[in-house]
Design a protein around this motif. Structure first.
Motif, PDB file in Angstrom:
ATOM      1  N   ASP A  50       0.808  -1.109  -0.109  1.00 21.97           N
ATOM      2  CA  ASP A  50      -0.127   0.136   0.000  1.00 21.97           C
ATOM      3  C   ASP A  50       0.931   1.192  -0.024  1.00 21.97           C
ATOM      4  OD1 ASP A  50      -2.373  -1.489   0.016  1.00 21.97           O
ATOM      5  OD2 ASP A  50      -2.775  -1.041   2.159  1.00 21.97           O
ATOM      6  N   ILE A  51       0.225   2.101  -0.456  1.00 20.14           N
ATOM      7  CA  ILE A  51       1.016   3.634  -0.587  1.00 20.14           C
ATOM      8  C   ILE A  51       0.448   4.526   0.144  1.00 20.14           C
ATOM      9  CG2 ILE A  51       1.776   5.400  -2.004  1.00 20.14           C
ATOM     10  CD1 ILE A  51       1.741   3.232  -4.589  1.00 20.14           C
ATOM     11  N   ILE A  52       1.295   5.267   1.199  1.00 20.03           N
ATOM     12  CA  ILE A  52       0.686   6.105   2.054  1.00 20.03           C
ATOM     13  C   ILE A  52       1.037   7.456   1.792  1.00 20.03           C
ATOM     14  CG2 ILE A  52       2.595   5.630   3.787  1.00 20.03           C
ATOM     15  CD1 ILE A  52       0.395   6.029   6.086  1.00 20.03           C
ATOM     16  N   PHE A  53       0.512   8.514   1.954  1.00 17.87           N
ATOM     17  CA  PHE A  53       0.732   9.849   1.531  1.00 17.87           C
ATOM     18  C   PHE A  53       0.489  10.739   3.073  1.00 17.87           C
ATOM     19  CE2 PHE A  53      -0.622   8.011  -2.320  1.00 17.87           C
ATOM     20  CZ  PHE A  53       0.093   8.577  -3.255  1.00 17.87           C
ATOM     21  N   VAL A 110      -3.256   9.667   4.025  1.00 19.84           N
ATOM     22  CA  VAL A 110      -4.215   8.597   3.140  1.00 19.84           C
ATOM     23  C   VAL A 110      -3.335   7.436   2.630  1.00 19.84           C
ATOM     24  CG1 VAL A 110      -5.496   8.750   0.811  1.00 19.84           C
ATOM     25  CG2 VAL A 110      -5.504  10.711   2.323  1.00 19.84           C
ATOM     26  N   VAL A 111      -4.030   6.408   2.525  1.00 21.40           N
ATOM     27  CA  VAL A 111      -3.412   4.889   2.177  1.00 21.40           C
ATOM     28  C   VAL A 111      -4.175   4.788   0.586  1.00 21.40           C
ATOM     29  CG1 VAL A 111      -3.397   2.576   2.517  1.00 21.40           C
ATOM     30  CG2 VAL A 111      -3.011   4.432   4.318  1.00 21.40           C
ATOM     31  N   LYS A 112      -3.330   4.471  -0.259  1.00 23.77           N
ATOM     32  CA  LYS A 112      -3.947   4.087  -1.390  1.00 23.77           C
ATOM     33  C   LYS A 112      -3.118   2.652  -1.976  1.00 23.77           C
ATOM     34  CE  LYS A 112      -5.323   8.462  -3.279  1.00 23.77           C
ATOM     35  NZ  LYS A 112      -5.800   9.021  -4.687  1.00 23.77           N
ATOM     36  N   ARG A 113      -4.023   2.120  -2.618  1.00 30.68           N
ATOM     37  CA  ARG A 113      -3.571   0.748  -3.295  1.00 30.68           C
ATOM     38  C   ARG A 113      -3.761   0.497  -4.739  1.00 30.68           C
ATOM     39  NH1 ARG A 113      -6.904  -3.097   0.108  1.00 30.68           N
ATOM     40  NH2 ARG A 113      -5.449  -2.514   1.777  1.00 30.68           N
ATOM     41  N   ILE A 114      -2.959   0.003  -5.378  1.00 31.15           N
ATOM     42  CA  ILE A 114      -3.131  -0.250  -6.841  1.00 31.15           C
ATOM     43  C   ILE A 114      -4.275  -1.212  -7.044  1.00 31.15           C
ATOM     44  CG2 ILE A 114      -0.473  -0.115  -7.432  1.00 31.15           C
ATOM     45  CD1 ILE A 114      -0.185  -3.111  -7.759  1.00 31.15           C
TER      46      ILE A 114
END
Length: 204
Positions: A30-33, A92-96
């Motif tokens: 997961d990618i976190i901003f 904010v956490v995003k996911r492919i």
């Protein structure tokens, strides 16, 4: 009475689901901003038109979560420490998309192995498109490009950003003097945040 019971039951379920979301639903990769409190954060926000100025990749080790990030130097940091270092603890956490198919155990291992070659490298204050030093969004972009074959967000030139604001100009002069490399390729947290290849899985 039955109506009150069902309302209370619904509230308990909602609270339970929310409390689990913060940690137990995160996944490896997961990618976190966040909004950084660093000295350059405001200039990055203005230049890119986004509140998010820092990012990293979430990895789980045992029962604990960590963020792999490019600061000084590139390193792994406990998730809670990473969150607390940002502005107001917001993230904010995003996911492919299709992560269940793309992020196989083999691919995740490859991501970590590729990431290891950047471990300990200095933070790139000049945002150069090289591997000698590296900045936050560049680290995430290159790991996903090499391990998964995905280019998340669009590469831009420095000249594509809004460089007219006083704070941005001051930061550019501090870094480059009169020789601003306007044709340098850059990947920004904003570009990756807005990518249609990512879905939002959590924000607070």
């Amino acid at each position: 009475m039955k109506k009150t019971y069902y309302i209370l039951l619904s509230l308990i379920i909602l609270i339970s689901c929310h409390s689990k979301t913060e940690l137990t639903e995160f996944q490896n990769g997961d990618i976190i901003f966040q909004t950084s409190k660093s000295g350059q954060s405001k200039a990055i926000q203005i230049a890119t038109g986004s509140k998010y100025s820092h990012m990293g990749i979430i990895y789980k080790k045992g029962d604990d979560y960590f963020v792999y990030e490019a600061v000084q130097p590139v390193k792994l940091i406990p998730l809670n420490d990473w969150i607390n270092r940002g502005e107001n603890g917001h993230y904010v956490v995003k996911r492919i998309k299709n992560s269940e198919k793309l992020l196989t155990p083999e691919t995740l291992l490859k991501m970590k192995q590729i990431g290891e070659k950047y471990a300990g490298k200095d933070y790139d204050l000049y945002f150069e498109w090289s591997d000698s030093r590296i900045y936050c969004s560049e680290l995430v972009w290159k790991i996903y490009k090499e391990a998964v074959g995905l280019e998340i967000g669009e590469l831009e030139k420095l000249s594509d950003f809004d460089l007219t604001d006083k704070a941005v100009k001051q930061k550019l002069i501090e870094r480059y003097g009169d020789n601003i490399p306007k044709n340098e390729l850059v990947i920004s947290p904003a570009s990756m945040f807005e990518s249609d290849q990512l879905i939002t899985v959590f924000k607070n």
